[in-house]
Each structure stands twice: as C-alpha cells, then as structure tokens.
Scaffold this motif. Structure first.
Motif, PDB file in Angstrom:
ATOM      1  N   PRO A  82      -5.752   1.904  -5.506  1.00 56.04           N
ATOM      2  CA  PRO A  82      -5.597   0.648  -6.250  1.00 56.04           C
ATOM      3  C   PRO A  82      -4.309  -0.113  -5.961  1.00 56.04           C
ATOM      4  CG  PRO A  82      -6.508   2.321  -7.675  1.00 56.04           C
ATOM      5  CD  PRO A  82      -6.152   3.009  -6.395  1.00 56.04           C
ATOM      6  N   VAL A  83      -3.199   0.599  -5.781  1.00 55.40           N
ATOM      7  CA  VAL A  83      -1.931  -0.093  -5.513  1.00 55.40           C
ATOM      8  C   VAL A  83      -2.000  -0.830  -4.180  1.00 55.40           C
ATOM      9  CG1 VAL A  83       0.544   0.205  -5.158  1.00 55.40           C
ATOM     10  CG2 VAL A  83      -0.643   1.576  -6.876  1.00 55.40           C
ATOM     11  N   LEU A  84      -2.565  -0.197  -3.163  1.00 53.73           N
ATOM     12  CA  LEU A  84      -2.663  -0.843  -1.854  1.00 53.73           C
ATOM     13  C   LEU A  84      -3.598  -2.047  -1.897  1.00 53.73           C
ATOM     14  CD1 LEU A  84      -2.820   2.263   0.526  1.00 53.73           C
ATOM     15  CD2 LEU A  84      -0.830   0.943  -0.225  1.00 53.73           C
ATOM     16  N   LEU A  85      -4.681  -1.933  -2.656  1.00 55.74           N
ATOM     17  CA  LEU A  85      -5.604  -3.063  -2.750  1.00 55.74           C
ATOM     18  C   LEU A  85      -4.987  -4.195  -3.567  1.00 55.74           C
ATOM     19  CD1 LEU A  85      -8.859  -1.000  -3.189  1.00 55.74           C
ATOM     20  CD2 LEU A  85      -8.334  -2.540  -1.309  1.00 55.74           C
ATOM     21  N   ALA A  86      -4.176  -3.866  -4.568  1.00 58.36           N
ATOM     22  CA  ALA A  86      -3.444  -4.918  -5.286  1.00 58.36           C
ATOM     23  C   ALA A  86      -2.468  -5.617  -4.348  1.00 58.36           C
ATOM     24  CB  ALA A  86      -2.707  -4.314  -6.479  1.00 58.36           C
ATOM     25  N   ALA A  87      -1.811  -4.837  -3.478  1.00 54.21           N
ATOM     26  CA  ALA A  87      -0.900  -5.438  -2.500  1.00 54.21           C
ATOM     27  C   ALA A  87      -1.647  -6.382  -1.554  1.00 54.21           C
ATOM     28  CB  ALA A  87      -0.206  -4.337  -1.706  1.00 54.21           C
ATOM     29  N   PRO A  93      -0.343 -10.724   4.748  1.00 56.96           N
ATOM     30  CA  PRO A  93      -0.827  -9.517   5.441  1.00 56.96           C
ATOM     31  C   PRO A  93       0.266  -8.577   5.936  1.00 56.96           C
ATOM     32  CG  PRO A  93      -2.105 -11.420   6.110  1.00 56.96           C
ATOM     33  CD  PRO A  93      -1.001 -11.939   5.248  1.00 56.96           C
ATOM     34  N   ALA A  94       1.298  -9.095   6.610  1.00 56.82           N
ATOM     35  CA  ALA A  94       2.331  -8.222   7.161  1.00 56.82           C
ATOM     36  C   ALA A  94       3.102  -7.519   6.053  1.00 56.82           C
ATOM     37  CB  ALA A  94       3.287  -9.015   8.040  1.00 56.82           C
ATOM     38  N   ALA A  95       3.408  -8.236   4.980  1.00 56.29           N
ATOM     39  CA  ALA A  95       4.139  -7.643   3.860  1.00 56.29           C
ATOM     40  C   ALA A  95       3.277  -6.594   3.160  1.00 56.29           C
ATOM     41  CB  ALA A  95       4.571  -8.729   2.880  1.00 56.29           C
ATOM     42  N   ALA A  96       1.979  -6.872   3.014  1.00 59.50           N
ATOM     43  CA  ALA A  96       1.083  -5.907   2.369  1.00 59.50           C
ATOM     44  C   ALA A  96       1.024  -4.610   3.164  1.00 59.50           C
ATOM     45  CB  ALA A  96      -0.311  -6.512   2.230  1.00 59.50           C
ATOM     46  N   ALA A  97       1.023  -4.713   4.490  1.00 58.51           N
ATOM     47  CA  ALA A  97       0.971  -3.512   5.322  1.00 58.51           C
ATOM     48  C   ALA A  97       2.194  -2.632   5.113  1.00 58.51           C
ATOM     49  CB  ALA A  97       0.838  -3.905   6.791  1.00 58.51           C
ATOM     50  N   LEU A  98       3.342  -3.237   4.842  1.00 59.82           N
ATOM     51  CA  LEU A  98       4.566  -2.458   4.635  1.00 59.82           C
ATOM     52  C   LEU A  98       4.482  -1.564   3.405  1.00 59.82           C
ATOM     53  CD1 LEU A  98       7.343  -5.099   5.437  1.00 59.82           C
ATOM     54  CD2 LEU A  98       6.746  -3.081   6.792  1.00 59.82           C
ATOM     55  N   THR A  99       3.721  -1.971   2.379  1.00 55.03           N
ATOM     56  CA  THR A  99       3.688  -1.207   1.133  1.00 55.03           C
ATOM     57  C   THR A  99       3.056   0.175   1.321  1.00 55.03           C
ATOM     58  OG1 THR A  99       1.540  -2.146   0.484  1.00 55.03           O
ATOM     59  CG2 THR A  99       3.521  -3.317  -0.231  1.00 55.03           C
ATOM     60  N   ALA A 100       2.251   0.342   2.373  1.00 57.89           N
ATOM     61  CA  ALA A 100       1.576   1.625   2.585  1.00 57.89           C
ATOM     62  C   ALA A 100       2.468   2.654   3.260  1.00 57.89           C
ATOM     63  CB  ALA A 100       0.315   1.414   3.422  1.00 57.89           C
ATOM     64  N   LEU A 101       3.535   2.220   3.921  1.00 59.25           N
ATOM     65  CA  LEU A 101       4.282   3.124   4.797  1.00 59.25           C
ATOM     66  C   LEU A 101       5.072   4.214   4.075  1.00 59.25           C
ATOM     67  CD1 LEU A 101       5.502   0.588   7.508  1.00 59.25           C
ATOM     68  CD2 LEU A 101       3.458   2.034   7.496  1.00 59.25           C
ATOM     69  N   PRO A 102       5.888   3.903   3.038  1.00 63.82           N
ATOM     70  CA  PRO A 102       6.680   4.988   2.426  1.00 63.82           C
ATOM     71  C   PRO A 102       5.817   6.108   1.857  1.00 63.82           C
ATOM     72  CG  PRO A 102       7.504   2.836   1.747  1.00 63.82           C
ATOM     73  CD  PRO A 102       6.213   2.592   2.442  1.00 63.82           C
ATOM     74  N   GLY A 103       4.759   5.761   1.128  1.00 59.68           N
ATOM     75  CA  GLY A 103       3.906   6.787   0.549  1.00 59.68           C
ATOM     76  C   GLY A 103       3.241   7.645   1.606  1.00 59.68           C
ATOM     77  N   ALA A 104       2.808   7.011   2.708  1.00 55.89           N
ATOM     78  CA  ALA A 104       2.149   7.759   3.776  1.00 55.89           C
ATOM     79  C   ALA A 104       3.116   8.720   4.455  1.00 55.89           C
ATOM     80  CB  ALA A 104       1.564   6.790   4.797  1.00 55.89           C
ATOM     81  N   VAL A 105       4.341   8.294   4.637  1.00 53.96           N
ATOM     82  CA  VAL A 105       5.321   9.123   5.333  1.00 53.96           C
ATOM     83  C   VAL A 105       5.802  10.277   4.447  1.00 53.96           C
ATOM     84  CG1 VAL A 105       7.654   9.123   6.303  1.00 53.96           C
ATOM     85  CG2 VAL A 105       6.075   7.272   6.861  1.00 53.96           C
ATOM     86  N   LEU A 106       5.912  10.047   3.145  1.00 53.90           N
ATOM     87  CA  LEU A 106       6.457  11.056   2.241  1.00 53.90           C
ATOM     88  C   LEU A 106       5.398  11.968   1.626  1.00 53.90           C
ATOM     89  CD1 LEU A 106       9.109   8.877   0.364  1.00 53.90           C
ATOM     90  CD2 LEU A 106       9.503  10.534   2.190  1.00 53.90           C
ATOM     91  N   ALA A 107       4.124  11.647   1.779  1.00 51.54           N
ATOM     92  CA  ALA A 107       3.066  12.452   1.157  1.00 51.54           C
ATOM     93  C   ALA A 107       3.063  13.867   1.719  1.00 51.54           C
ATOM     94  CB  ALA A 107       1.705  11.798   1.382  1.00 51.54           C
TER      95      ALA A 107
END
Length: 472
Positions: A82-87, A93-107
């Motif tokens: 839901p957070v990524l879809l809200a983003a 588009p470019a800013a929305a893509a950035l929101t996925a990176l920290p969570g993916a790297v730290l998971a």
C-alpha cells in the motif's frame, strides 16, 4: 548455497541499470522532487518492510512438493504494497521509484546470496512503482486526488487508481516470470503461468488501501491521517502472515512424519498420500465442510505413522506373518496415536489414527469397537486405506483392478466397513476416476486415469480385502 546462473545475474544487472535510469531524473540538480513526501513514504515503507513480510502481498507462488506455497522468485521476497502504491499516486514517477529503495535494501533476506537478492528486489520494485506512477500521471491521477479542502474527484479517481495498481501488478508479474525463467531455468511458458491470476486479488486490495492513504495524505489532516489506513491493514496482514507460518509448520510436520514412514516401509511408498486423497474424496461426497476435509486428509496421510514403532524386518518381510508378528504390527494404531497425541492441530484426526482398523462388526483392533462407536473419520480412512492397499502392488501381493477392489469393499460393507463410506467412494470414483500406482520398488507405467467402473456384484472367490492386502 545454490549457484545463480549467469543468465539470472545478467537479468538482475539489466534490471538494476533500468532502475537507475528511471530514478536518476529525481536526483538531478534543479529537479522539482518533493523530498519531504519521498522521505516520509520511504521511511514508512521501510518500517513496514523490515519487521515482517506479508503473504497477502505475495506477488506469485510456486508449489513446493505437495505442501504449501513459497515465494516464486528465487531472488525475490514478498512486500507490503500500500505505501508504494500511495507513492505511485502522489509523486512523479522518478520520485515514486525512490521510495521503494530503502525498504528493499534493508529488508531481511533468509537465503544467500543476500546481496543479489536485495539488488533484485530494489530494482524490480523501483521499476514497478515507476511504471505505475507514470501511468497514474498520464491519467491525471494526482490532480484527481485533490488537495487540502478541495477533496478528491470521486468516482473519477477510482479509474486511474485502479489502472495504476494494475500496471504495478503487470510489471511485477512480468519481472517475476523473467527471474523464474533465468534463475530456475524454466521454460518461458511455465515461468509466467498463473502468476497474474494469483497476483490480481492482493494487488487490488493493496491498491485500494494505497488510494485511501493518498486521499488522506492530500487532505487537510495530512500524512498523520494516512496512518489510520496503514496501521490496521498492516496489523491484519501481520496476523495473516502468522497464520500462514503456523500452517506451513503444520505441513512440514506432516511431511516429515510421512517421509519417515515411507523410508522405513519402502513397499508402501506413496500409500499415505493416496489414502489422504481417497479420504477427502469420500468426505466430500458425504458433504463435510472444508475445515473437516483438511482434518480427514491429515488423518488419511498419517494413519500409518505408528509403523515407525514396528520393527523394520516385520514391515519388509516377503512371506506370511507369524501370529506373533501379526500381534506386533497390530500395535501400530496405538503407537501412532501416542506419537501424535501432543500435536493439537490434528484434532479428530488422532482418533482416526487410533481406530482405522476397527470393524463394524466389532472384530477389529485395537479396542473392538463396533458400528457407530467407531469415530466417523476412522470409518472414512478404513475404506480409503483398504481400497488403496488392494489397488497397489506390494512385495506380497499384486494390485487388483479398481472395479474388483470396489466389489470387495461392497461385499464387506456392514461387517468390516461402513456402507455409507463405501457408497461415497464408489460415487467419487465414478466422477473422478483413480490413478492406480505401483508402490513397490519396481518400474511400471501407471495406468491411465479413467473413470472406475462400478461393479454390480463381487466376483466369485473374492477374499476379504484389508487383512490380506495390507500388513496392519
């Protein structure tokens, strides 16, 4: 550690390059990137991603043997979307893509190679969010969300939001299929089969939650209000994840017990699974609800677990059993009941394990119960057990045709077996047929799956099935 093929590494590398290309515009000097919103959404996504991973968000699954489902991508994991879809609805588009990176790297990553898995996860999520945001922007979704006192444009906003979520789903499905094809070296047709169908429902739910988050984010109450959508859904998702982890543990317990029996008694390999299947066929014909079907399947699969307590030389003996050996093997229902006594999730299946060799006329064992004193599950498993024993080749007997086996069951109905269970099995086989298999260690082509003819009467000279066809 499983070696990742070079094709898969190349595929991940290409995905990383594409992800870098779509996020770079947001990092360029002078780019009008709303950093406050990006950082808040990225932090929320990371908080949701690191502690737990939710099965509701699983993009796709593959079967693991006869057990439950596991994540399809050998390099991927699952996400809370839901957070990524809200983003995707709120940001360029470019800013929305950035929101996925920290969570993916730290998971958390459970299997090596951790670095490659994190890289793949970051790349595919960034590409999916970017594509979804691009489509949302083309459909003017940010404007339809409204701002402050100017509320969202309902119902118009529903259409672009739905298309945005669908785009997110399609991109993830396409990327997941690609990693299956390259990392697991599956044929392309197999790699993508069923992924979209299994992904649509969870992505639709997450898309709706993302829309609600985006609307509240743009409202006069601000980002704090969006948490009222996020928190309940995340708690529900966590609870669902706990349920699935517990269910997976149950399945693993059962598989381990069945494998132990199959290793000890190689002549009945596969028998437990088939008895579980036949038990479900009977129970379904009797109109049992789904929760009871699962319990009766457990009962059928584990009915012979007590053979672990029987000496191997007795189980594998080629000739007839002596009276003493027969008494030893007749202890296996009690052994099995003791083994599973503490496994709470089995419920009534434990009584079927104990009583599946009782007979309707009271001449069975271990307690000589008769008629309806015998638990219903035990009466179901008794018929399924005898049927598969008769239609399987063993070291001490050859398989009988399905029709002959049914005739034996009908002949013994009322004395050895419950007539209702025998009748239910006959109806089920008329409808579904039966895949006869050889369970001895020999190479034989299985018979084709065809509807079983229902005999009018037992053939001359037929013998009682269960005692003669299976040891115990």
């Amino acid at each position: 550690m499983k070696v990742v093929p070079h094709t898969a590494r190349g595929y991940v590398g290409c995905a990383l390059l594409a992800a870098a290309a779509v996020t770079l515009p947001a990092l360029r000097p002078g780019a009008d990137t709303p950093w406050q919103t990006v950082l808040l959404l990225a932090a929320l996504n990371t908080v949701c991603e690191v502690p737990a991973r939710c099965p509701l968000a699983t993009r796709s699954h593959r079967r693991s043997g006869r057990g439950g489902a596991v994540p399809v991508s050998p390099l991927g994991t699952v996400s809370f979307f839901p957070v990524l879809l809200a983003a995707a609805l709120l940001l360029p588009p470019a800013a929305a893509a950035l929101t996925a990176l920290p969570g993916a790297v730290l998971a958390r990553v459970d299997q090596p190679p951790a670095g490659l898995r994190r890289a793949w996860r970051a790349a595919e999520l960034a590409l999916a969010v970017w594509a979804a945001a691009l489509v949302g922007q083309l459909l003017q979704c940010p404007g339809a969300l409204g701002r402050g006192a100017l509320g969202p444009d309902f119902p118009y906003v529903l259409l672009p939001a739905a298309v945005t979520a669908l785009t997110f789903c399609l991109v993830l499905t396409a990327l997941d299929g690609g990693i299956r094809a390259t990392a697991e070296q599956m044929p392309p047709r197999t790699a993508w089969r069923g992924l979209l169908a299994r992904s649509l429902a969870p992505h639709s739910v997450h898309g709706l939650a993302g829309l609600m988050m985006a609307v509240l984010w743009r409202s006069g109450y601000g980002p704090v209000a969006a948490l009222f959508v996020l928190l309940p859904m995340y708690i529900s998702c966590w609870g669902f994840a706990q349920y699935h982890r517990e269910r997976a543990a149950h399945q693993a317990t059962i598989r381990a017990l069945v494998q132990a029996v199959d290793i000890k008694d190689r002549y009945t390999r596969g028998h437990s699974e088939r008895v579980g299947h036949a038990s479900v066929l009977i129970a379904r014909e009797l109109g049992m609800p789904e929760p009871r079907l699962e319990v009766v399947r457990f009962a059928g699969i584990l009915h012979d677990v007590g053979k672990l307590g029987v000496p191997t030389r007795v189980l594998r003996k080629d000739g007839p059993l002596t009276p003493e050996e027969r008494r030893v093997i007749e202890l296996h229902p009690e052994y099995g009941h003791e083994m599973v006594r503490g496994i709470g999730f089995l419920g009534e299946a434990r009584t079927a394990i104990l009583h599946h060799h009782e007979r309707m006329d009271g001449s069975g064992y271990p307690y000589g119960l008769k008629g309806h004193e015998i638990p219903e599950y035990a009466r179901v498993v008794a018929v399924a057990d005898a049927f598969d024993a008769m239609t399987s080749t063993r070291c001490y007997s050859r398989a009988r045709p399905v029709g002959t086996a049914l005739a034996e069951l009908e002949r013994c109905a009322g004395t050895q077996f419950d007539p209702r269970m025998v009748e239910a099995l006959a109806r089920a086989l008329d409808r579904h047929g039966w895949q006869t298999e050889v369970t001895a260690d020999e190479t034989t082509v299985p018979a084709p799956r065809t509807p079983a003819p229902r005999p009018a009467s037992a053939p001359p000279g037929a013998q009682a099935p269960a005692p003669a066809r299976e040891r115990g």
